[in-house]
Design a protein around this motif. Structure first.
Motif, PDB file in Angstrom:
ATOM      1  N   PHE A  11       0.821  -1.207   0.000  1.00 27.69           N
ATOM      2  CA  PHE A  11       0.000   0.000   0.000  1.00 27.69           C
ATOM      3  C   PHE A  11       0.857   1.260   0.000  1.00 27.69           C
ATOM      4  O   PHE A  11       0.622   2.177  -0.761  1.00 27.69           O
ATOM      5  CB  PHE A  11      -0.936  -0.004   1.210  1.00 27.69           C
ATOM      6  CG  PHE A  11      -1.899   1.146   1.220  1.00 27.69           C
ATOM      7  CD1 PHE A  11      -2.910   1.214   0.280  1.00 27.69           C
ATOM      8  CD2 PHE A  11      -1.792   2.159   2.149  1.00 27.69           C
ATOM      9  CE1 PHE A  11      -3.801   2.277   0.267  1.00 27.69           C
ATOM     10  CE2 PHE A  11      -2.676   3.222   2.151  1.00 27.69           C
ATOM     11  CZ  PHE A  11      -3.682   3.270   1.203  1.00 27.69           C
ATOM     12  N   PHE A  12       1.865   1.321   0.862  1.00 25.83           N
ATOM     13  CA  PHE A  12       2.809   2.438   0.863  1.00 25.83           C
ATOM     14  C   PHE A  12       4.143   1.922   0.368  1.00 25.83           C
ATOM     15  O   PHE A  12       4.694   0.993   0.924  1.00 25.83           O
ATOM     16  CB  PHE A  12       2.983   3.031   2.266  1.00 25.83           C
ATOM     17  CG  PHE A  12       1.756   3.691   2.783  1.00 25.83           C
ATOM     18  CD1 PHE A  12       1.293   4.869   2.219  1.00 25.83           C
ATOM     19  CD2 PHE A  12       1.053   3.140   3.830  1.00 25.83           C
ATOM     20  CE1 PHE A  12       0.160   5.485   2.693  1.00 25.83           C
ATOM     21  CE2 PHE A  12      -0.086   3.755   4.310  1.00 25.83           C
ATOM     22  CZ  PHE A  12      -0.533   4.921   3.739  1.00 25.83           C
ATOM     23  N   GLN A  17      11.367   5.395  -4.045  1.00 20.85           N
ATOM     24  CA  GLN A  17      12.136   6.615  -4.287  1.00 20.85           C
ATOM     25  C   GLN A  17      13.206   6.758  -3.211  1.00 20.85           C
ATOM     26  O   GLN A  17      13.037   6.314  -2.087  1.00 20.85           O
ATOM     27  CB  GLN A  17      11.222   7.847  -4.253  1.00 20.85           C
ATOM     28  CG  GLN A  17      10.099   7.807  -5.240  1.00 20.85           C
ATOM     29  CD  GLN A  17      10.599   8.019  -6.659  1.00 20.85           C
ATOM     30  OE1 GLN A  17      11.454   8.842  -6.894  1.00 20.85           O
ATOM     31  NE2 GLN A  17      10.065   7.259  -7.585  1.00 20.85           N
ATOM     32  N   ARG A  18      14.261   7.406  -3.565  1.00 23.17           N
ATOM     33  CA  ARG A  18      15.308   7.741  -2.606  1.00 23.17           C
ATOM     34  C   ARG A  18      14.963   9.095  -1.988  1.00 23.17           C
ATOM     35  O   ARG A  18      14.311   9.916  -2.619  1.00 23.17           O
ATOM     36  CB  ARG A  18      16.665   7.797  -3.295  1.00 23.17           C
ATOM     37  CG  ARG A  18      17.029   6.538  -4.024  1.00 23.17           C
ATOM     38  CD  ARG A  18      17.297   5.417  -3.014  1.00 23.17           C
ATOM     39  NE  ARG A  18      17.662   4.194  -3.697  1.00 23.17           N
ATOM     40  CZ  ARG A  18      16.886   3.132  -3.790  1.00 23.17           C
ATOM     41  NH1 ARG A  18      15.710   3.144  -3.248  1.00 23.17           N
ATOM     42  NH2 ARG A  18      17.289   2.054  -4.399  1.00 23.17           N
ATOM     43  N   THR A 109       3.460  13.461  -4.647  1.00 22.66           N
ATOM     44  CA  THR A 109       4.152  12.537  -3.752  1.00 22.66           C
ATOM     45  C   THR A 109       3.246  11.361  -3.376  1.00 22.66           C
ATOM     46  O   THR A 109       3.702  10.215  -3.313  1.00 22.66           O
ATOM     47  CB  THR A 109       4.624  13.272  -2.490  1.00 22.66           C
ATOM     48  OG1 THR A 109       5.480  14.343  -2.880  1.00 22.66           O
ATOM     49  CG2 THR A 109       5.376  12.351  -1.552  1.00 22.66           C
ATOM     50  N   ALA A 110       1.971  11.627  -3.172  1.00 25.12           N
ATOM     51  CA  ALA A 110       1.026  10.548  -2.837  1.00 25.12           C
ATOM     52  C   ALA A 110       0.943   9.538  -3.978  1.00 25.12           C
ATOM     53  O   ALA A 110       0.894   8.332  -3.749  1.00 25.12           O
ATOM     54  CB  ALA A 110      -0.355  11.124  -2.539  1.00 25.12           C
ATOM     55  N   LEU A 111       0.954  10.000  -5.213  1.00 30.79           N
ATOM     56  CA  LEU A 111       0.913   9.084  -6.357  1.00 30.79           C
ATOM     57  C   LEU A 111       2.147   8.200  -6.412  1.00 30.79           C
ATOM     58  O   LEU A 111       2.060   7.015  -6.740  1.00 30.79           O
ATOM     59  CB  LEU A 111       0.750   9.851  -7.667  1.00 30.79           C
ATOM     60  CG  LEU A 111      -0.602  10.498  -7.885  1.00 30.79           C
ATOM     61  CD1 LEU A 111      -0.577  11.355  -9.144  1.00 30.79           C
ATOM     62  CD2 LEU A 111      -1.680   9.449  -7.984  1.00 30.79           C
ATOM     63  N   VAL A 112       3.298   8.756  -6.070  1.00 31.16           N
ATOM     64  CA  VAL A 112       4.530   7.961  -6.046  1.00 31.16           C
ATOM     65  C   VAL A 112       4.493   6.944  -4.905  1.00 31.16           C
ATOM     66  O   VAL A 112       4.772   5.768  -5.097  1.00 31.16           O
ATOM     67  CB  VAL A 112       5.775   8.869  -5.925  1.00 31.16           C
ATOM     68  CG1 VAL A 112       7.022   8.064  -5.643  1.00 31.16           C
ATOM     69  CG2 VAL A 112       5.949   9.692  -7.188  1.00 31.16           C
ATOM     70  N   VAL A 113       4.112   7.413  -3.716  1.00 30.38           N
ATOM     71  CA  VAL A 113       4.089   6.533  -2.540  1.00 30.38           C
ATOM     72  C   VAL A 113       3.066   5.410  -2.714  1.00 30.38           C
ATOM     73  O   VAL A 113       3.301   4.277  -2.318  1.00 30.38           O
ATOM     74  CB  VAL A 113       3.799   7.362  -1.269  1.00 30.38           C
ATOM     75  CG1 VAL A 113       3.510   6.475  -0.081  1.00 30.38           C
ATOM     76  CG2 VAL A 113       4.973   8.274  -0.966  1.00 30.38           C
ATOM     77  N   LEU A 114       1.945   5.704  -3.343  1.00 29.23           N
ATOM     78  CA  LEU A 114       0.925   4.688  -3.569  1.00 29.23           C
ATOM     79  C   LEU A 114       1.250   3.781  -4.752  1.00 29.23           C
ATOM     80  O   LEU A 114       0.538   2.823  -5.019  1.00 29.23           O
ATOM     81  CB  LEU A 114      -0.446   5.325  -3.756  1.00 29.23           C
ATOM     82  CG  LEU A 114      -1.012   6.012  -2.509  1.00 29.23           C
ATOM     83  CD1 LEU A 114      -2.288   6.760  -2.838  1.00 29.23           C
ATOM     84  CD2 LEU A 114      -1.252   4.984  -1.397  1.00 29.23           C
ATOM     85  N   GLY A 115       2.303   4.095  -5.481  1.00 30.99           N
ATOM     86  CA  GLY A 115       2.762   3.217  -6.550  1.00 30.99           C
ATOM     87  C   GLY A 115       2.132   3.468  -7.911  1.00 30.99           C
ATOM     88  O   GLY A 115       2.238   2.620  -8.800  1.00 30.99           O
ATOM     89  N   TYR A 116       1.483   4.588  -8.105  1.00 31.93           N
ATOM     90  CA  TYR A 116       0.870   4.875  -9.403  1.00 31.93           C
ATOM     91  C   TYR A 116       1.883   5.430 -10.405  1.00 31.93           C
ATOM     92  O   TYR A 116       1.640   5.393 -11.601  1.00 31.93           O
ATOM     93  CB  TYR A 116      -0.282   5.865  -9.255  1.00 31.93           C
ATOM     94  CG  TYR A 116      -1.504   5.243  -8.657  1.00 31.93           C
ATOM     95  CD1 TYR A 116      -2.216   4.278  -9.361  1.00 31.93           C
ATOM     96  CD2 TYR A 116      -1.934   5.599  -7.395  1.00 31.93           C
ATOM     97  CE1 TYR A 116      -3.345   3.687  -8.808  1.00 31.93           C
ATOM     98  CE2 TYR A 116      -3.055   5.025  -6.835  1.00 31.93           C
ATOM     99  CZ  TYR A 116      -3.747   4.063  -7.539  1.00 31.93           C
ATOM    100  OH  TYR A 116      -4.853   3.494  -6.998  1.00 31.93           O
ATOM    101  N   VAL A 117       2.973   5.995  -9.917  1.00 29.58           N
ATOM    102  CA  VAL A 117       3.985   6.567 -10.828  1.00 29.58           C
ATOM    103  C   VAL A 117       5.280   5.832 -10.602  1.00 29.58           C
ATOM    104  O   VAL A 117       5.690   5.568  -9.535  1.00 29.58           O
ATOM    105  CB  VAL A 117       4.181   8.071 -10.553  1.00 29.58           C
ATOM    106  CG1 VAL A 117       5.275   8.634 -11.445  1.00 29.58           C
ATOM    107  CG2 VAL A 117       2.900   8.802 -10.771  1.00 29.58           C
TER     108      VAL A 117
END
Length: 117
Positions: A11-12, A17-18, A109-117
């Motif tokens: 989920f997260f 990302q670094r 950032t939410a899109l990256v953390v949720l794995g969409y990007v």
């Protein structure tokens, strides 16, 4: 372990990302908003004429902002355009990019953390 909501991804996904990439993204968000709102939108407002010049400048800046996100795919480009339409309305009232940097950064950032990007 984290719940598996998105096609077997956690989920997260903070490991995607670094830490330095989040700092780089702050600069990227600032530059995107500065270019699309501060330069393109404001200069189009100055050079266009007519009753609907503000709306036309607003729409062109939305298209430009969306096109900066095409490398993620067409759907993402449309989503970025919708985002700017929403936060661009805030910009039109404030005439400052500082108030629209936070929603742009948080959603990206939410899109990256949720794995969409």
């Amino acid at each position: 372990t984290a719940p598996q909501f998105f096609h077997g991804k956690p989920f997260f996904n903070f490991a995607a990302q670094r830490p330095w990439q989040y700092l780089y993204y702050i600069l990227s968000v600032f530059l995107q908003q500065f270019i699309s709102q501060g330069i393109i939108h404001e200069n189009l407002r100055r050079i266009l004429y007519g009753k609907h010049k503000d709306t036309f400048a607003y729409m062109l800046s939305i298209l430009f902002f969306g096109s900066m996100h095409i490398h993620y795919g067409f759907i993402y480009m449309i989503a970025a355009s919708i985002l700017l339409a929403a936060i661009g309305a805030m910009y039109r009232k404030q005439r400052s990019i500082w108030g629209i940097l936070i929603p742009h950064y948080v959603l990206g950032t939410a899109l990256v953390v949720l794995g969409y990007v």
